[in-house]
Design a protein around this motif. Structure first.
Motif, PDB file in Angstrom:
ATOM      1  N   ARG A 778       0.910  -1.020  -0.106  1.00 53.52           N
ATOM      2  CA  ARG A 778       0.103   0.116  -0.005  1.00 53.52           C
ATOM      3  C   ARG A 778       0.862   1.220   0.000  1.00 53.52           C
ATOM      4  O   ARG A 778       1.801   1.491   0.852  1.00 53.52           O
ATOM      5  CB  ARG A 778      -0.825   0.071   1.196  1.00 53.52           C
ATOM      6  N   GLU A 793      -2.720   0.717  -4.192  1.00 51.63           N
ATOM      7  CA  GLU A 793      -2.340  -0.612  -4.020  1.00 51.63           C
ATOM      8  C   GLU A 793      -1.384  -1.234  -5.291  1.00 51.63           C
ATOM      9  O   GLU A 793      -1.857  -0.871  -6.304  1.00 51.63           O
ATOM     10  CB  GLU A 793      -3.542  -1.583  -3.616  1.00 51.63           C
ATOM     11  N   GLU A 795       0.920  -4.916  -6.405  1.00 51.01           N
ATOM     12  CA  GLU A 795       1.703  -6.201  -6.144  1.00 51.01           C
ATOM     13  C   GLU A 795       3.091  -6.416  -7.076  1.00 51.01           C
ATOM     14  O   GLU A 795       3.010  -6.281  -8.042  1.00 51.01           O
ATOM     15  CB  GLU A 795       0.613  -7.248  -6.440  1.00 51.01           C
TER      16      GLU A 795
END
Length: 819
Positions: A778, A793, A795
């Motif tokens: 985050r 967000e 990944e």
């Protein structure tokens, strides 16, 4: 190689290229016949085998004579070395790759280059040591001054036995010439010969395998200290016992060994001692470079490892932390390169070619298996323009900096005498172009799309200046003093700090900056900056008057000696001084006997701190040292009670990381006591409480593990590190936050403590770089001018290239209370 006085690796390469050319020119029916006649199985190994081999050798001699005649005729038919008229025309039109760096040159520069090409001129460089003796087998690098780094234009050659090297038909008028011994300067192409002087020591070393046996024929890789801009490369090879010697090497240089049997780590040579390079198992990497249509590209520059032109300047000690020596090669006519020898694991392969966008790929190398890599280069878009001032006059030699989302997408060049510039855009994404010139306010220009044309003329405004005078309380001018003027800046292009020196009349000039300043002054030879009180700064419109109190006048002298636990001298220690509650500044270094001297000190109460550069010697400290006017003080720093720290970083499988930057900080006072580049070792420390920090390119950052040192005891600190990769995170949607400085915090998963904090200035490129493990994150962005913030967000996955930008999708959150 011995007869020619050249390196073995150079002779091998020339022999390989000659045989390849010979195979290409031989008739197809003649080559199998020659192989059959020279095949070893045709020669008997009995007592009469020699006589049986006579007919075969005779036939081979006849064929050999025919081959010599064929090669001689081919060499006679070869084109001359001097450039032809057609090639000169291509260089002038910019169609050749060698002319890519001169696209922004003026007509006058192009005409001088054409005259040099017509005359077939060569540029000679001679590298000598302190006694004037030529240095053989040293690397000389030439490139356009202020040109684009990393392009195939850079030429690197080794000197001959007399220390000379010649570069033929260089298409530039002004060159930057550097050597692997750490010296660099600019020169003009019309100079007959440039002499570089290298100052250093003789480096002796040995290359061994994992069993301690000497390795013959290993290539020795050398790079100058990190402060030098020149690139490293192979300069020598080891003898039959694995020994090697290099002349005039500066202490602090990086050395490594490359061989088919393995590669060694980058080692920093401290000087005055023999260097041992141990080979570790290596993987063989081969590859191919093609264009977007699938055609192979020749003469493409391929780089792996820690090449300085591909290092990140914002990463601390980037070259030391890298575990792989830089290897820069070029593709052949079929677009292939290799073999390159690299340690197992993930390695970055980077390719550059004029007229194409740069490309990089991450290759997972494995031992004893074929490792191949294919890179595709897309055609680049040309960016051209002209730098002018407010009145439309051209600005010559302005600095132009291009930065893309990827840290490898960078271009640095200067405008020509008429303010013109041109270069290939290395990226198709949004990017920015920064322009700076002395006496002008820097400016950033956005490039929104790959084919979005910039304005033909980029306008810079002239800087406004403010005059000042430095004087004592009685009005006497302080000539030769330095002024440090700091104004908080929200711009990434404008530095908030200015350091100027007053002339003999005490006058100086500063660029006008908005904001409340902080000012400090320093006398000649005084190692410390002394802050001025706000009432000592008089602002009279366009005039400044700085009044310096008499207590800042340096009249005292300090001499000292640092010794260890057993009374041994502490050599090469860093001496820091701090006056009162000011900032500690490095003021001196101890000699071989542990002695240091500071010639000029202002009266006051000082703290003296010595940071050792060797693990056996602990940090030393003296508090409350009163310095009186005109005093001469002799000080001896000796350690009190000490203990040992034994630290080790380990992967989850128990192996040791290749490299890292280790820092130990004391808690009271909060000060760094040592910094090391080894991921395991021991360190003597005074008794007290400390925190352990570790930073590396391949593992997650260790942020302050507490521990305590007891007297005559050893504290064990074994830490398991998590694998990570350096990732550039591109930020989108920042305009909704408005102008101003942004504060960024990066959280991993559901953790409440941030794993990284960043400050993004108003006109900075919207991206951050961090070394992160794989997983979900985050990112919170706050504006200093409002209470709003955005959260995004993202990944990180293993298959994603570590140097590619990650776009963040923003969503604003509000808990109803304005937070």
């Amino acid at each position: 190689a011995q007869r020619l006085g050249r390196l073995q690796v150079t002779v091998r390469v020339h022999l390989f290229r000659g045989l390849r050319e010979l195979r290409r020119r031989l008739p197809p029916s003649l080559l199998p016949l020659l192989i059959a006649m020279l095949w070893p199985s045709r020669v008997a190994h009995s007592a009469t085998g020699v006589w049986r081999a006579v007919p075969v050798l005779t036939a081979a001699a006849v064929v050999g004579v025919a081959l010599v005649a064929l090669v001689s005729r081919a060499s006679e038919e070869a084109p001359p070395l001097a450039p032809s008229a057609e090639r000169r025309a291509k260089l002038t039109r910019g169609e050749s790759s060698d002319a890519e760096s001169v696209a922004n040159e003026s007509a006058e520069v192009r005409r001088s280059r054409e005259r040099a090409l017509d005359a077939g001129s060569t540029f000679a460089v001679r590298l000598v040591d302190g006694s004037g003796r030529g240095l053989a087998h040293a690397a000389i690098i030439v490139e356009p001054a202020g040109g684009e780094p990393g392009l195939a234009l850079r030429r690197r050659e080794l000197t001959d036995v007399e220390g000379r090297v010649r570069f033929a038909s260089l298409p530039w008028s002004v060159l930057r010439v550097s050597s692997d011994r750490g010296h660099a300067q600019e020169a003009r192409i019309d100079e007959s010969e440039l002499t570089l002087r290298a100052s250093g020591e003789r480096l002796r070393g040995r290359v061994v395998d994992e069993h301690g046996n000497g390795v013959a024929g290993a290539s020795i890789w050398l790079a100058p200290p990190r402060t030098s801009p020149s690139a490293g490369g192979v300069v020598s090879s080891s003898d039959a016992r694995g020994n090697f010697e290099l002349e005039a090497v500066a202490p602090g240089s990086l050395v490594a060994a490359l061989a088919p049997r393995g590669v060694s780590r980058l080692a920093t040579w401290p000087g005055r001692e023999e260097l041992r390079l141990e080979l570790a198992p290596a993987c063989e990497l081969r590859g191919c470079v093609r264009d977007a249509a699938g055609r192979p590209l020749a003469e493409v520059q391929v780089a792996v490892g820690s090449a300085p032109e591909h290092a990140d300047e914002g990463f601390p000690d980037a070259l030391v932390l890298a575990s792989v020596p830089s290897q820069i090669v070029r593709t052949d006519a079929s677009g292939r390169f290799g073999p390159l020898w690299l340690p197992p694991g993930e390695q970055l392969v980077h390719a550059r070619h004029a007229g194409h966008r740069a490309a990089c790929a991450v290759v997972a190398l494995q031992l004893e298996t074929p490792n191949d890599c294919e890179l595709v280069l897309d055609a680049a878009t040309r960016c051209a323009g002209r730098i002018v001032d407010d009145a439309g006059h051209p600005i010559a030699f302005a600095e132009i900096v291009y930065r893309g989302a990827d840290r490898h997408q960078r271009v640095d060049l200067r405008s020509g005498p008429t303010g013109e510039f041109a270069f290939d855009l290395p990226s198709a994404d949004e990017a920015s172009l920064c322009v700076r010139a002395p006496g002008f306010e820097p400016r950033r220009f956005a490039i929104e799309a790959p084919r979005a044309a910039l304005p033909r003329e980029l306008v810079l405004s002239r800087s406004t200046w403010i005059e000042g005078r430095l004087e004592r309380s009685d009005g006497t001018a302080l000539g030769g003093w330095s002024v440090r003027w700091i104004v908080p800046s929200s711009s990434a292009l404008i530095s908030g700090e200015q350091v100027v020196r007053a002339d003999t009349a005490g006058s100086f000039r500063l660029a006008r900056r908005a904001g409340t300043p902080r000012c400090s002054v320093r006398a000649p030879f005084d190692p410390l900056w002394h802050p001025l009180a706000p009432d000592a700064i008089e602002n009279e419109g366009d005039r400044l008057r700085l009044r310096v109190a008499d207590e800042f006048l340096p009249t005292a002298a300090l001499r000292g000696r640092c010794i260890g636990v057993r009374g041994e001298p502490c050599a090469d220690a860093r001496i820091y001084l701090r006056r009162g509650a000011g900032i500690a500044w490095e003021s001196a270094r101890t000699d071989l006997d542990g002695r240091f001297a500071v010639a000029a000190l202002a009266p006051g109460t000082y703290e003296v701190f010595a940071e050792s550069t060797t693990p056996e010697l602990a940090a030393l400290r003296a508090e409350g040292l009163d310095v009186l006017p005109h005093a001469e003080i002799d000080l001896e720093l000796a350690p009190a009670a000490t203990g040992w720290l034994r630290y080790a970083l380990r992967w989850p499988d128990g192996t040791e990381p290749e490299s890292g930057l280790i820092t130990v900080v004391s808690e009271d006072p909060a000060r760094r006591v040592c910094a090391r580049t080894q991921t395991s070792g021991t360190q003597r420390l005074p008794v007290g409480r400390y925190r352990f920090h570790a930073l590396g390119e391949a593992f997650a950052w260790i942020d302050g593990v507490p521990f305590r040192i007891e007297e005559d005891c050893t504290t064990e600190l074994a830490l398991e590190v998590e694998r990570a990769q350096r990732t550039t995170i591109g930020l989108r949607g920042l305009d909704a936050l408005g102008a101003g400085v942004r504060r960024l915090e990066l959280f991993r998963g559901a953790e409440e403590r941030p794993c990284g904090s960043f400050t993004l200035l108003a006109d900075a490129h919207p991206s951050i770089t961090a070394c992160l493990p794989h997983g979900a994150y985050r990112l919170c962005v706050r504006s200093t001018e409002s209470s709003t913030f955005f959260c995004g967000e993202l990944e990180l996955r293993p298959e994603r290239p570590p140097y590619a930008a990650v776009n963040v999708t923003w969503s604003s959150r509000d808990d109803g209370a304005g937070h």
